[in-house]
Design an enzyme around this catalytic site. Structure first.
Site, PDB file in Angstrom:
ATOM      1  N   LYS A 180       0.861  -1.191   0.000  1.00 55.52           N
ATOM      2  CA  LYS A 180       0.000   0.000   0.000  1.00 55.52           C
ATOM      3  C   LYS A 180       0.897   1.240   0.000  1.00 55.52           C
ATOM      4  O   LYS A 180       1.475   1.605   1.017  1.00 55.52           O
ATOM      5  CB  LYS A 180      -0.922   0.048   1.218  1.00 55.52           C
ATOM      6  CG  LYS A 180      -1.967   1.160   1.039  1.00 55.52           C
ATOM      7  CD  LYS A 180      -2.550   1.688   2.315  1.00 55.52           C
ATOM      8  CE  LYS A 180      -1.758   2.776   2.966  1.00 55.52           C
ATOM      9  NZ  LYS A 180      -1.567   4.007   2.171  1.00 55.52           N
ATOM     10  N   GLU A 254       9.870   1.064  10.687  1.00 54.75           N
ATOM     11  CA  GLU A 254      10.894   2.082  10.393  1.00 54.75           C
ATOM     12  C   GLU A 254      10.227   3.434  10.550  1.00 54.75           C
ATOM     13  O   GLU A 254       9.526   3.893   9.648  1.00 54.75           O
ATOM     14  CB  GLU A 254      11.434   1.907   8.972  1.00 54.75           C
ATOM     15  CG  GLU A 254      12.124   0.579   8.719  1.00 54.75           C
ATOM     16  CD  GLU A 254      13.418   0.428   9.486  1.00 54.75           C
ATOM     17  OE1 GLU A 254      13.973   1.443   9.962  1.00 54.75           O
ATOM     18  OE2 GLU A 254      13.866  -0.718   9.652  1.00 54.75           O
ATOM     19  N   CYS A 288      14.355  10.692   6.913  1.00 58.27           N
ATOM     20  CA  CYS A 288      14.315  10.343   8.326  1.00 58.27           C
ATOM     21  C   CYS A 288      15.698  10.418   8.995  1.00 58.27           C
ATOM     22  O   CYS A 288      15.786  10.495  10.206  1.00 58.27           O
ATOM     23  CB  CYS A 288      13.712   8.960   8.486  1.00 58.27           C
ATOM     24  SG  CYS A 288      14.468   7.756   7.402  1.00 58.27           S
ATOM     25  N   GLU A 385      10.442  15.814  14.908  1.00 57.44           N
ATOM     26  CA  GLU A 385      11.030  15.559  13.596  1.00 57.44           C
ATOM     27  C   GLU A 385      10.483  16.647  12.669  1.00 57.44           C
ATOM     28  O   GLU A 385       9.278  16.693  12.412  1.00 57.44           O
ATOM     29  CB  GLU A 385      10.610  14.176  13.097  1.00 57.44           C
ATOM     30  CG  GLU A 385      11.212  13.857  11.754  1.00 57.44           C
ATOM     31  CD  GLU A 385      10.732  12.522  11.206  1.00 57.44           C
ATOM     32  OE1 GLU A 385       9.535  12.218  11.334  1.00 57.44           O
ATOM     33  OE2 GLU A 385      11.555  11.793  10.640  1.00 57.44           O
TER      34      GLU A 385
HETATM   35  P1  NAD Z   1       2.572   8.399   7.749  1.00 59.46           P
HETATM   36  O1  NAD Z   1       2.823   7.635   8.965  1.00 59.46           O
HETATM   37  O2  NAD Z   1       1.547   9.454   7.785  1.00 59.46           O
HETATM   38  O3  NAD Z   1       2.160   7.445   6.559  1.00 59.46           O
HETATM   39  C1  NAD Z   1       2.953   6.366   6.134  1.00 59.46           C
HETATM   40  C2  NAD Z   1       2.075   5.304   5.527  1.00 59.46           C
HETATM   41  O4  NAD Z   1       1.263   4.738   6.543  1.00 59.46           O
HETATM   42  C3  NAD Z   1       1.106   5.807   4.459  1.00 59.46           C
HETATM   43  O5  NAD Z   1       0.997   4.810   3.468  1.00 59.46           O
HETATM   44  C4  NAD Z   1      -0.201   5.939   5.230  1.00 59.46           C
HETATM   45  O6  NAD Z   1      -1.330   5.830   4.403  1.00 59.46           O
HETATM   46  C5  NAD Z   1      -0.107   4.769   6.185  1.00 59.46           C
HETATM   47  N1  NAD Z   1      -0.841   4.871   7.441  1.00 59.46           N
HETATM   48  C6  NAD Z   1      -1.039   5.968   8.207  1.00 59.46           C
HETATM   49  N2  NAD Z   1      -1.733   5.638   9.312  1.00 59.46           N
HETATM   50  C7  NAD Z   1      -1.978   4.304   9.253  1.00 59.46           C
HETATM   51  C8  NAD Z   1      -2.654   3.363  10.108  1.00 59.46           C
HETATM   52  N3  NAD Z   1      -3.205   3.731  11.256  1.00 59.46           N
HETATM   53  N4  NAD Z   1      -2.711   2.066   9.734  1.00 59.46           N
HETATM   54  C9  NAD Z   1      -2.128   1.665   8.585  1.00 59.46           C
HETATM   55  N5  NAD Z   1      -1.506   2.503   7.734  1.00 59.46           N
HETATM   56  C10 NAD Z   1      -1.413   3.809   8.057  1.00 59.46           C
HETATM   57  O7  NAD Z   1       4.009   8.921   7.351  1.00 59.46           O
HETATM   58  P2  NAD Z   1       4.397   9.860   6.150  1.00 59.46           P
HETATM   59  O8  NAD Z   1       4.082  11.230   6.616  1.00 59.46           O
HETATM   60  O9  NAD Z   1       3.854   9.358   4.864  1.00 59.46           O
HETATM   61  O10 NAD Z   1       5.989   9.593   6.055  1.00 59.46           O
HETATM   62  C11 NAD Z   1       6.900  10.334   6.719  1.00 59.46           C
HETATM   63  C12 NAD Z   1       7.428   9.591   7.935  1.00 59.46           C
HETATM   64  O11 NAD Z   1       8.113   8.402   7.538  1.00 59.46           O
HETATM   65  C13 NAD Z   1       8.429  10.380   8.708  1.00 59.46           C
HETATM   66  O12 NAD Z   1       8.158  10.330  10.068  1.00 59.46           O
HETATM   67  C14 NAD Z   1       9.753   9.688   8.405  1.00 59.46           C
HETATM   68  O13 NAD Z   1      10.747   9.840   9.345  1.00 59.46           O
HETATM   69  C15 NAD Z   1       9.341   8.286   8.268  1.00 59.46           C
HETATM   70  N6  NAD Z   1      10.367   7.532   7.543  1.00 59.46           N
HETATM   71  C16 NAD Z   1      11.156   6.638   8.228  1.00 59.46           C
HETATM   72  C17 NAD Z   1      12.145   5.923   7.559  1.00 59.46           C
HETATM   73  C18 NAD Z   1      13.017   4.920   8.284  1.00 59.46           C
HETATM   74  O14 NAD Z   1      13.735   4.174   7.642  1.00 59.46           O
HETATM   75  N7  NAD Z   1      12.978   4.866   9.596  1.00 59.46           N
HETATM   76  C19 NAD Z   1      12.332   6.102   6.189  1.00 59.46           C
HETATM   77  C20 NAD Z   1      11.535   7.028   5.528  1.00 59.46           C
HETATM   78  C21 NAD Z   1      10.542   7.728   6.217  1.00 59.46           C
END
Ligand code: NAD
Length: 482
Positions: A180, A254, A288, A385
């Site tokens: 997804k 992650e 991140c 962040e």
């Molecule tokens: P987000 O958490 O809003 O969304 C990420 C994904 O999760 C999307 O596909 C979203 O639709 C889905 N999602 C959201 N809530 C959900 C739930 N309750 N159940 C299932 N799926 C759900 O994050 P974002 O804003 O898209 O991405 C940015 C974040 O990702 C930042 O915090 C960044 O640090 C993190 N990130 C971490 C790494 C790592 O390797 N640790 C790498 C890249 C990004």
């Protein structure tokens, strides 16, 4: 082989075919460089998710029964197909995520091909405890098995990169997978899944589009999903962990980062500043591991601030991300830009915005390189962040204070230490509560090396052999010799 250009036809992909979702909400996908619409799609409802997961479940026995060599050959064939379309994938990432062409086409998309080849090769590597007579009168051995159907939920900051880092190891071990993508960046992952449908057996790699609240939740809750591999915010990660706990599902999380960068007085200021400006601004800071919290020895504080601010300005070209000379594209959305703006506008009066600090006046969601000094540990901008092209600077007097500042946040993903003193570098490395540390470098990483965080940054690894093992289960088999 499917059409790689997905704009305007954003569908689910199940059993090698496009499938319309049936949810009631419509999601609009926008180009962050100018706000224009790239396409729209229906949210996937629970029944759409069920269709995709059941199909992946049905494909599992045959895929798991393939030899490692067969799975490896297929993954490498997908990598070869992708390599023929580097420009097309880069274009989709630029349009959808606002990435500069120079980054996307320059190394990210070629890096994805390399990652797929790596995971394809790892499919054939077996490292484990040998069979042996560990119990008197018995011989025992270990079987490495796939976990089952994997759900991969990815963020918008590295849309296809993140998907491939999950698809590669999951398929290499013999799992099937339902992906997804983030709702605002589905294009490149859909194009990839379509392309791979000409190579992989149907059902091995399915895709559902939709929001986290509807589609993501349904995927995590589906009883046939045995492992959830999630990259995204700490907030969503916690929700997913709670939901997955109810089904005792395995998790790779992650989550967000807030990287400390500890700079001692004996470092080369110009070289350090060059690294820090580049790694604070990479992907407009929506990274991140970005170098966001500069913790600098008081004796070189002013010199480093001047050098980093100077490089942030002199080495940045803000513009249309399709233009090869652009180095800083837009933030992903209005929401994200408003968030960054709120954090910067909210710094206390004692803080100083050395450069940047207010949105760029042009269409799209641009924000300039921003450096802020005079912040304190409890300030929201230090604890959060930021996820924008913004770095903060704090000063320290001794090593213990630097380590205390570095560790005093919720996240623990990555960090770096800058000094020529080997003993001091190692002491700081050992003390930092993060999963990835660099000495005199920042964000230098390869797919052979496992990435993953501690604390609020989650758990589990991606990349390398440790990353492969996340997608495997171990079965102990003991056979009586009598
Ligand atoms: P987000 O958490 O809003 O969304 C990420 C994904 O999760 C999307 O596909 C979203 O639709 C889905 N999602 C959201 N809530 C959900 C739930 N309750 N159940 C299932 N799926 C759900 O994050 P974002 O804003 O898209 O991405 C940015 C974040 O990702 C930042 O915090 C960044 O640090 C993190 N990130 C971490 C790494 C790592 O390797 N640790 C790498 C890249 C990004």
């Amino acid at each position: 082989m499917g059409n790689v250009t997905a704009i305007g036809e954003i569908t689910n992909f199940v059993h090698g075919e496009a499938v319309e979702a049936t949810g009631t909400d419509v999601v609009v996908v926008r180009n962050p460089a100018d706000g224009s619409e790239l396409g729209r799609f229906r949210d996937s409802a629970a029944q759409d998710v069920d269709l995709a997961v059941r199909d992946a479940r049905a494909a599992l026995p045959e895929w798991a029964a393939k030899t490692p060599g067969e799975r490896s050959a297929l993954l490498r064939a997908v990598a070869d197909a992708m390599e023929e379309r580097l420009d097309e994938f880069a274009r989709l990432e630029v349009l959808d995520a606002g990435k500069p062409w120079s980054e996307s086409r320059g190394h990210e998309v070629p890096g994805m091909v390399d990652a797929l080849r790596h995971f394809g090769s790892l499919a054939r590597v077996a490292v484990s405890q040998p069979a042996g007579d560990y119990v008197a009168g018995n011989t025992a051995f270990l079987r490495r098995e796939p976990v089952g159907v994997v759900a991969a939920i990815t963020p918008w900051n590295f849309p296809l990169w993140q998907a491939i880092w999950k698809i590669g190891p999951a398929l290499a071990v013999g799992n099937t997978i339902v992906v997804k993508p983030a709702e605002n960046t589905p294009l490149s992952t859909l194009a990839f899944v379509r392309m791979a449908a000409g190579i992989l057996p149907p059902g091995v790699l399915n895709l559902v589009n939709g929001t986290g609240g509807t589609t993501g939740r349904a995927l995590v809750a589906h009883p046939d999903v045995k492992l959830v591999s999630f990259t995204g915010s700490t907030r969503a990660g916690r929700q997913i962990a709670e939901a997955a706990g109810a089904g005792t599902k395995r998790l790779v999380l992650e989550l967000g980062g807030n990287a400390p960068v500890v700079v001692f007085e004996d470092t080369d200021i110009e070289v350090t500043a060059e690294w820090l400006a580049a790694t604070a601004l990479y992907n407009a800071g929506q990274e991140c591991m970005a170098a966001t919290r500069l913790i600098v020895h008081e004796s070189v504080h002013d010199k480093l601030v001047e050098a980093v601010a100077g490089k942030m300005v002199s080495e940045t070209v803000i513009g249309d991300p399709m233009d090869p000379s652009t180095t800083l594209g837009p933030l992903i959305s209005q929401v994200q830009r408003d968030r960054v703006r709120r954090l910067v506008d909210g710094v206390p009066a004692r803080a100083e915005v050395v450069t940047g600090g207010s949105p760029v006046e042009r269409d799209g969601y641009f924000y300039p390189p921003t450096l802020i000094t005079g912040v304190e540990q409890t300030d929201e901008i230090v604890q959060s962040e930021i996820f924008g092209p913004v770095a903060t600077v704090q000063s320290f007097t001794d090593e213990a204070q630097a380590i205390a500042l570095a560790n005093d946040v919720e996240q623990g993903l990555a960090g770096s230490v800058w000094t020529r003193d080997v003993g001091r570098a190692l002491r700081v490395v050992n003390s930092l509560e993060v999963g990835n540390v660099w000495v005199n470098a920042h964000m230098a990483s390869g797919v052979e090396l496992p990435i993953g965080g501690f604390h609020g940054s989650g758990y589990g690894k991606e990349g390398g052999l440790a990353g492969l093992d996340e997608y495997a289960r171990t079965k102990q088999v003991t056979i009586s010799l009598t």
